[in-house]
Scaffold this motif. Structure first.
Motif, PDB file in Angstrom:
ATOM      1  N   GLU A 202      -2.246   3.650   9.174  1.00 47.87           N
ATOM      2  CA  GLU A 202      -0.989   3.772   9.943  1.00 47.87           C
ATOM      3  C   GLU A 202      -0.896   2.650  10.982  1.00 47.87           C
ATOM      4  OE1 GLU A 202       1.364   5.746   9.051  1.00 47.87           O
ATOM      5  OE2 GLU A 202       2.684   5.923  10.764  1.00 47.87           O
ATOM      6  N   MET A 241      -3.777  -0.650   3.201  1.00 51.14           N
ATOM      7  CA  MET A 241      -4.042  -0.296   1.800  1.00 51.14           C
ATOM      8  C   MET A 241      -5.324  -1.037   1.425  1.00 51.14           C
ATOM      9  SD  MET A 241      -1.050  -2.483  -0.160  1.00 51.14           S
ATOM     10  CE  MET A 241      -1.098  -4.290  -0.234  1.00 51.14           C
ATOM     11  N   MET A 246       0.458  -9.869  -0.897  1.00 51.29           N
ATOM     12  CA  MET A 246       1.780 -10.441  -1.112  1.00 51.29           C
ATOM     13  C   MET A 246       1.912 -11.676  -0.243  1.00 51.29           C
ATOM     14  SD  MET A 246       5.655  -9.009  -0.485  1.00 51.29           S
ATOM     15  CE  MET A 246       5.645  -7.863  -1.857  1.00 51.29           C
ATOM     16  N   ALA A 286       6.099  -5.875  -6.405  1.00 46.64           N
ATOM     17  CA  ALA A 286       5.347  -5.112  -5.409  1.00 46.64           C
ATOM     18  C   ALA A 286       3.870  -5.184  -5.793  1.00 46.64           C
ATOM     19  CB  ALA A 286       5.814  -3.657  -5.396  1.00 46.64           C
ATOM     20  N   THR A 287       3.005  -5.057  -4.795  1.00 48.86           N
ATOM     21  CA  THR A 287       1.577  -5.249  -5.083  1.00 48.86           C
ATOM     22  C   THR A 287       1.038  -4.236  -6.091  1.00 48.86           C
ATOM     23  OG1 THR A 287       0.885  -3.877  -3.203  1.00 48.86           O
ATOM     24  CG2 THR A 287       1.117  -6.241  -2.810  1.00 48.86           C
ATOM     25  N   LYS A 288       1.585  -3.034  -6.065  1.00 50.21           N
ATOM     26  CA  LYS A 288       1.078  -2.000  -6.976  1.00 50.21           C
ATOM     27  C   LYS A 288       1.315  -2.372  -8.434  1.00 50.21           C
ATOM     28  CE  LYS A 288       0.919   3.041  -6.853  1.00 50.21           C
ATOM     29  NZ  LYS A 288      -0.304   3.023  -6.071  1.00 50.21           N
TER      30      LYS A 288
ATOM     31  N   VAL B 184       7.708   3.649   6.304  1.00 48.72           N
ATOM     32  CA  VAL B 184       8.632   4.301   5.379  1.00 48.72           C
ATOM     33  C   VAL B 184       9.643   5.204   6.079  1.00 48.72           C
ATOM     34  CG1 VAL B 184       8.749   5.794   3.348  1.00 48.72           C
ATOM     35  CG2 VAL B 184       6.859   4.183   3.601  1.00 48.72           C
ATOM     36  N   TYR B 197       5.826   9.408  -2.415  1.00 42.10           N
ATOM     37  CA  TYR B 197       4.493   9.053  -1.937  1.00 42.10           C
ATOM     38  C   TYR B 197       3.720   8.201  -2.940  1.00 42.10           C
ATOM     39  CZ  TYR B 197      -0.119   9.284   0.066  1.00 42.10           C
ATOM     40  OH  TYR B 197      -1.327   8.927   0.596  1.00 42.10           O
ATOM     41  N   GLU B 199       4.607   6.319  -5.225  1.00 47.21           N
ATOM     42  CA  GLU B 199       5.173   4.990  -5.478  1.00 47.21           C
ATOM     43  C   GLU B 199       4.898   4.030  -4.325  1.00 47.21           C
ATOM     44  OE1 GLU B 199       7.166   4.259  -8.346  1.00 47.21           O
ATOM     45  OE2 GLU B 199       6.563   6.227  -9.100  1.00 47.21           O
ATOM     46  N   ASN B 201       2.378   4.636  -1.618  1.00 48.10           N
ATOM     47  CA  ASN B 201       1.000   4.585  -1.160  1.00 48.10           C
ATOM     48  C   ASN B 201       0.268   3.456  -1.882  1.00 48.10           C
ATOM     49  OD1 ASN B 201      -1.445   5.509   0.076  1.00 48.10           O
ATOM     50  ND2 ASN B 201      -2.011   6.456  -1.877  1.00 48.10           N
ATOM     51  N   GLU B 202      -0.618   2.767  -1.144  1.00 44.49           N
ATOM     52  CA  GLU B 202      -1.382   1.654  -1.751  1.00 44.49           C
ATOM     53  C   GLU B 202      -0.425   0.677  -2.440  1.00 44.49           C
ATOM     54  OE1 GLU B 202      -4.460   1.160  -1.112  1.00 44.49           O
ATOM     55  OE2 GLU B 202      -5.208  -0.201  -2.633  1.00 44.49           O
ATOM     56  N   ASN B 203       0.672   0.398  -1.771  1.00 40.33           N
ATOM     57  CA  ASN B 203       1.669  -0.516  -2.313  1.00 40.33           C
ATOM     58  C   ASN B 203       2.350  -1.235  -1.150  1.00 40.33           C
ATOM     59  OD1 ASN B 203       3.390  -1.820  -4.080  1.00 40.33           O
ATOM     60  ND2 ASN B 203       4.554  -0.008  -4.662  1.00 40.33           N
ATOM     61  N   PHE B 204       2.701  -2.481  -1.354  1.00 40.22           N
ATOM     62  CA  PHE B 204       3.454  -3.245  -0.356  1.00 40.22           C
ATOM     63  C   PHE B 204       4.569  -3.945  -1.115  1.00 40.22           C
ATOM     64  CE2 PHE B 204       4.473  -6.898   2.261  1.00 40.22           C
ATOM     65  CZ  PHE B 204       4.485  -6.359   3.539  1.00 40.22           C
ATOM     66  N   LYS B 205       5.785  -3.727  -0.668  1.00 39.99           N
ATOM     67  CA  LYS B 205       6.893  -4.267  -1.448  1.00 39.99           C
ATOM     68  C   LYS B 205       7.974  -4.907  -0.580  1.00 39.99           C
ATOM     69  CE  LYS B 205       9.330  -1.004  -3.484  1.00 39.99           C
ATOM     70  NZ  LYS B 205       9.650   0.264  -4.221  1.00 39.99           N
ATOM     71  N   HIS B 237      10.285  -5.748   4.255  1.00 40.12           N
ATOM     72  CA  HIS B 237       9.216  -5.236   3.399  1.00 40.12           C
ATOM     73  C   HIS B 237       8.901  -3.808   3.808  1.00 40.12           C
ATOM     74  CE1 HIS B 237       8.589  -9.634   3.773  1.00 40.12           C
ATOM     75  NE2 HIS B 237       8.097  -9.601   2.567  1.00 40.12           N
ATOM     76  N   VAL B 239       5.944  -1.063   4.283  1.00 36.92           N
ATOM     77  CA  VAL B 239       4.502  -0.932   4.499  1.00 36.92           C
ATOM     78  C   VAL B 239       4.080   0.509   4.222  1.00 36.92           C
ATOM     79  CG1 VAL B 239       2.638  -1.278   6.174  1.00 36.92           C
ATOM     80  CG2 VAL B 239       4.753  -2.587   6.398  1.00 36.92           C
ATOM     81  N   PRO B 240       2.939   0.723   3.556  1.00 34.76           N
ATOM     82  CA  PRO B 240       2.498   2.093   3.329  1.00 34.76           C
ATOM     83  C   PRO B 240       1.992   2.766   4.600  1.00 34.76           C
ATOM     84  CG  PRO B 240       0.901   0.558   2.405  1.00 34.76           C
ATOM     85  CD  PRO B 240       2.064  -0.255   2.890  1.00 34.76           C
ATOM     86  N   MET B 241       2.928   3.070   5.478  1.00 35.77           N
ATOM     87  CA  MET B 241       2.627   3.827   6.695  1.00 35.77           C
ATOM     88  C   MET B 241       3.938   4.506   7.090  1.00 35.77           C
ATOM     89  SD  MET B 241       2.264   0.764   9.525  1.00 35.77           S
ATOM     90  CE  MET B 241       3.700  -0.213  10.043  1.00 35.77           C
ATOM     91  N   THR B 242       3.886   5.447   7.991  1.00 33.13           N
ATOM     92  CA  THR B 242       5.082   6.201   8.327  1.00 33.13           C
ATOM     93  C   THR B 242       5.933   5.502   9.383  1.00 33.13           C
ATOM     94  OG1 THR B 242       3.956   8.244   7.753  1.00 33.13           O
ATOM     95  CG2 THR B 242       5.937   8.456   9.102  1.00 33.13           C
ATOM     96  N   ARG B 243       5.316   5.123  10.486  1.00 31.67           N
ATOM     97  CA  ARG B 243       6.057   4.545  11.604  1.00 31.67           C
ATOM     98  C   ARG B 243       5.607   3.133  11.909  1.00 31.67           C
ATOM     99  NH1 ARG B 243       7.426   8.499  16.335  1.00 31.67           N
ATOM    100  NH2 ARG B 243       7.676  10.461  15.229  1.00 31.67           N
TER     101      ARG B 243
ATOM    102  N   THR D 195       7.425  15.498  -2.080  1.00 30.40           N
ATOM    103  CA  THR D 195       6.680  14.302  -2.486  1.00 30.40           C
ATOM    104  C   THR D 195       7.077  13.090  -1.644  1.00 30.40           C
ATOM    105  OG1 THR D 195       8.333  13.804  -4.208  1.00 30.40           O
ATOM    106  CG2 THR D 195       6.374  15.035  -4.891  1.00 30.40           C
ATOM    107  N   TYR D 197       7.042  10.305   1.056  1.00 28.24           N
ATOM    108  CA  TYR D 197       5.932   9.616   1.712  1.00 28.24           C
ATOM    109  C   TYR D 197       5.734  10.055   3.164  1.00 28.24           C
ATOM    110  CZ  TYR D 197       2.728   6.066   3.297  1.00 28.24           C
ATOM    111  OH  TYR D 197       1.627   5.444   3.814  1.00 28.24           O
ATOM    112  N   ASN D 201       2.089  11.510   4.114  1.00 26.32           N
ATOM    113  CA  ASN D 201       1.154  10.582   4.723  1.00 26.32           C
ATOM    114  C   ASN D 201       0.630  11.180   6.028  1.00 26.32           C
ATOM    115  OD1 ASN D 201      -0.160   8.060   5.232  1.00 26.32           O
ATOM    116  ND2 ASN D 201       1.458   7.555   6.684  1.00 26.32           N
TER     117      ASN D 201
END
Lengths: 349, 349, 349, 349
Positions: A202, A241, A246, A286-288, B184, B197, B199, B201-205, B237, B239-243, D195, D197, D201
């Motif tokens: 986070e 992650m 990227m 996307a990286t995934k 997110v 989630y 899609e 998590n463990e992803n950066f887009k 972009h 980021v796989p985080m909430t805030r 589901t 994120y 999370n």
């Protein structure tokens, strides 16, 4: 040069080394015959890596060129900066082929290495001997060579995204800005506050702004592609992650090139290269979408308002950015299809 | 205008609305007297938000200006694009003060709104009436006003990072490139594959490259600061985080300004403004360092090799990028200290 | 004893200590007048904790009872196991009130401490003097005391979930099985492979099965509640998240008690205690619903097929499981409302 | 029956279906000749799944038994509950072999299915015809069969962890308590608040306590193993990660069995079965140690204080818990080595 190959891995207890073990386990023509770690020699490798239980039952070897020579034809070095510089001469002398995944032989200038890495550089003759294995750009030079320097993770994502446009004159090399983001595994397996879960989860952070040791590597190749010195602005960020890089790249377009021009240029440049995939207009990778695989996926946006192109390039830092590309180089060295043993479908989700 | 204030929140079941409830719970002079949701009216709010159990025992109200007027003096709108444009006139007519957190009244040009938001714009007279509440830049104009348009999350992080340098002529406005990253929660509470989630998590887009509706908002303020039209390259972009939002900004330096010049300029510009913190040389902020708080933290790197400055600005998108800055605007409207009820220490780790 | 209080924090650079700083920053009657760290004394605390920039500008003090005495009335110890055992006597002698967040004074038996903690126990007289501050169970004994031993994180979640049922004879104490899960911050700020991001992200693991040092603490209180010795099966797991504990507890129901009986029993037992919230039938709490707050939320399921009850209890390990409950104990010691300065709404999302 | 096999996948756009595509891409004797999705028929599969770009260039087919028959010999169903019940008869009639990954044919009792799944059960004759493919337990029955019902994810992890102990009488079946945890991909690809994120999370939650539809499946097999009806307490939790299931199981030991007895029993029971790995004493498996692979890793703790054993079993829910075990069943049906095409090293880190 068409027989199978026996390989040893120095640095088997780092993330790069253990990823080599994972990938090579299904390679049809290469067998890992020695896993090597100076710090853990004598211990069963599966003890520290339970995911390898009953897959690898062997014990870690110490770093000993004669022992390696007795077991293997080729050695991968997945070692911290400064180690390969000292080890490689004796390995080459012992008659081993060498693929170095560390950064010790990437920079042609010893001064540059010492400035950016803050360590003593390798001897110039070995630097000169090392072929820089950015497979889709310099792959032809790799064939039949004995000593390959494997590109860095950030440089791989970045250079595959920039080289075609620079070579073709589609962008102004003086305007390149690279905003790169990496998963945490890029920082290695060493424990520190900087890799502590509670500090990174986070959280999104910038680090080594304008100071990353991959900058001279990127500039060396861009300069080669441009035919003149190129300097860039390069920022690195840490993403919460594990895997994935990227590189988001910005440059001013030359010659009024359109989005379609870029897509078409890159598809042409990478024709026949299985591991680079160019996205259609309006789609960014996307990286995934490359997780666990050797792919580098690239997408583009052209902004007519500003006259700039935005290039988005993604890789798995441990595969295409390290172990995977090293195996691709192994394949090229041996004269095999570059994708041998590397045709993994990315893990999704 | 020094009494306490009763507030209603339209859109209480979105992330912006529920964050207003959290923050206002400890505000010494504002009380939330009505939580409103057209979709869930009649249900206890704690049913959908168990974290509010025994904290708020009231039932969601429907959207009804007369009802709101009977319960509150001021209303926050935390609604999807297009909703506030239609609701605000009747709320103002009913005599309520209004703070709109949606983007409906930020762009002074109706055309621009319709181009970027793909929705019908609000009536021009109400757009003209709305004061744009970027507190540290336009705070003086907010005092005593009845209708505030609260800035977007990306614009807040970005503009606080750029305005001082542009006003002072330290950077060339034609060279600005903004590489922004968001957690997110910025995508709202709506369920879709894009917020799933597995899609993310463990992803950066990357997404909406050059197409994000916050671009004209950013350019409107930058143009105002520069005194001439400014256009920018802006990439977003996920980021796989909430805030958390980080805006990494690049521009060519003018006048040979040094790192110390930038730090000193910003410290001077934001003097007395509690919620902007300028990092020392060599230190860049991370999103976690402002998590849950109303801070915007900013750091700089000056690259003499390229003549560019890199500016890193972070906020919590739900606080300084939405509910927190809205409360800051409430404080300014009421003539109170802008930090009233907002002096949270960021949650760490 | 109704004046305000000045407090010092020993161990200010651990997660428990820095959370005390966060929470106390908005306490109306307590002021942190000294932050103490033996390892970082002399450094500005904000240097290592940038989230505190401009919030705390002071320098870390060394551990020195006379210095502490000159600055504070009460001291919190948020230190590793074994440290408080040695420090507390001199602090008490110096006339300071003490709240120990470490486990050094929780177990009444020195033997048990040495068996489970593998360290030398504190002197018996100080163990005897320490009041165990499980606020909702033993709060009455805390009032007016000078030396409180603050409960562990797992015990807090677990005991608040079990004590009422055991006291009322609703469950058979011999059948209790506790399956506990914690976020990573519970492991502290020390860097190790066990707290490395890449090792924990996208991973769920069990650890210290039947061996956790919180087992004797849990059994001590359960035995007290049951009036006879209680032993339990207790498993701990690490969840890829920063904060939060869930204890899922199983026991055989006695006396044919129904779901409604349990809900009603617990609501009655915790009547007037603001920080325990009992869910309605069919609803189980999630850790996020208490994130950043001092709440402990509890839900139940009764299975008529098996005759067992499942009790789900959640807390934020750093708040109710450490710093928050310590402040609650401070409030009780001082004769204040136990929720003073602790009425945070959980951070959601 | 030793030729290669052409397979079709119904439900190719769910996580189970797309994982089948990933795994089968490297299977030496099976080729995916049709990817099928009623909802997206006609679209290129790589459009919705960019990770498959240039790997699969085909278009999704509609569900049409005649079409499937013309393209394939065997069909996998990775469909939501209730769909396979209706489709399977026509597929079998068309002469296709069938492996059903959904739960429609696992429960031998139609009543039980309708109670737990809240849907109409399949016809009894097809239920009777389906062989339950828990490979390491019932693998012998699978050989040469035409219609396999693939086990659920929770049941796979749980049953592999319990069956040997129950069959051997090492534990009392009446005392079994199962505390299970799953990554989010187990909830499927459907978008919902459940589901989302931002909701999952940094959150850990219990769900469907005592109500999960996998309970009767687990009890059916445990009863078969015990030779008498077994009922269990079964709790499911959602972990903030994408893949992985851990089942932590508790039971009272019978016959004074020791830790070594358990380890030895399980090693014997699973001798020659490549995909079950038993940990040494004092070591418990973590979900990451099987990520992306078909392994099920199991560890034990025996507590002499309570007389209970704790069994920890982990799988990747999408591989061993779905697509991987389905391919293992394909291998068994065809008379091939069960590990054909499944010898992936788990992805680490």
């Amino acid at each position: 040069m068409n027989e199978n190959v026996k390989v040893a891995i120095i640095g088997s207890t780092g993330y790069g080394g253990v990823e080599l073990i994972r990938l090579l386990a299904s390679h049809p023509r290469a067998a890992v015959t020695s896993v090597i770690s100076s710090s853990s020699a004598g211990a069963p490798i599966a003890e520290g890596f339970p995911h390898l239980s009953e897959i690898r039952t062997d014990v870690l070897d110490d770093v000993d060129p004669a022992l390696i020579m007795s077991k293997a034809d080729l050695v991968f070095l997945a070692t911290p900066a400064g180690v390969a510089a000292k080890l490689v001469p004796s390995l080459l002398e012992a008659g081993l082929k060498v693929i170095d995944i560390s950064g010790d032989f990437r920079l042609k200038s010893r001064d540059s290495y010492e400035t950016w890495y803050k360590k003593e550089a390798a001897e110039q003759q070995y630097i000169d001997q090392a072929e820089y294995g950015l497979a889709e750009v310099y792959g032809d030079r790799v064939k039949g060579k004995d000593f390959i320097s494997n590109p860095g993770c950030y440089p791989t994502a970045t250079l595959l995204g920039l080289v075609p446009a620079i070579k073709a004159g589609y962008i102004d090399p003086a305007t390149i800005i690279i905003d790169a983001k990496s998963g945490v595994s890029g920082a290695g397996r060493g424990a520190s506050l900087g890799t502590h879960y509670s500090e990174l989860n986070e959280n999104f952070k910038a680090y080594k702004v304008n100071k990353h040791q991959h900058i001279p590597e990127i500039e060396q190749v861009l300069s080669d592609a441009a035919g003149c010195p190129v300097i860039t602005t390069f920022t690195t960020h840490l993403v919460p992650m594990t895997r994935g890089i990227m590189s988001t790249m910005y440059a001013t377009i030359q010659g009024g090139r359109s989005l379609e021009d870029f897509i078409s240029l890159y598809r042409h440049y990478y024709e026949g290269r299985r591991f680079v995939r160019i996205r259609n207009a309006g789609i960014w990778p996307a990286t995934k979408e490359v997780w666990g695989s050797n792919y580098c996926d690239i997408g583009f946006a052209v902004d007519e308002r500003t006259g700039r192109v935005t290039i988005v390039s993604v890789i798995d830092n441990l595969v295409k950015g390290a172990a995977g590309q090293a195996i691709q180089n192994l394949n090229l060295m041996m004269g095999w299809d570059e994708s041998l043993g590397l045709q993994f479908v990315p893990a999704y989700p």
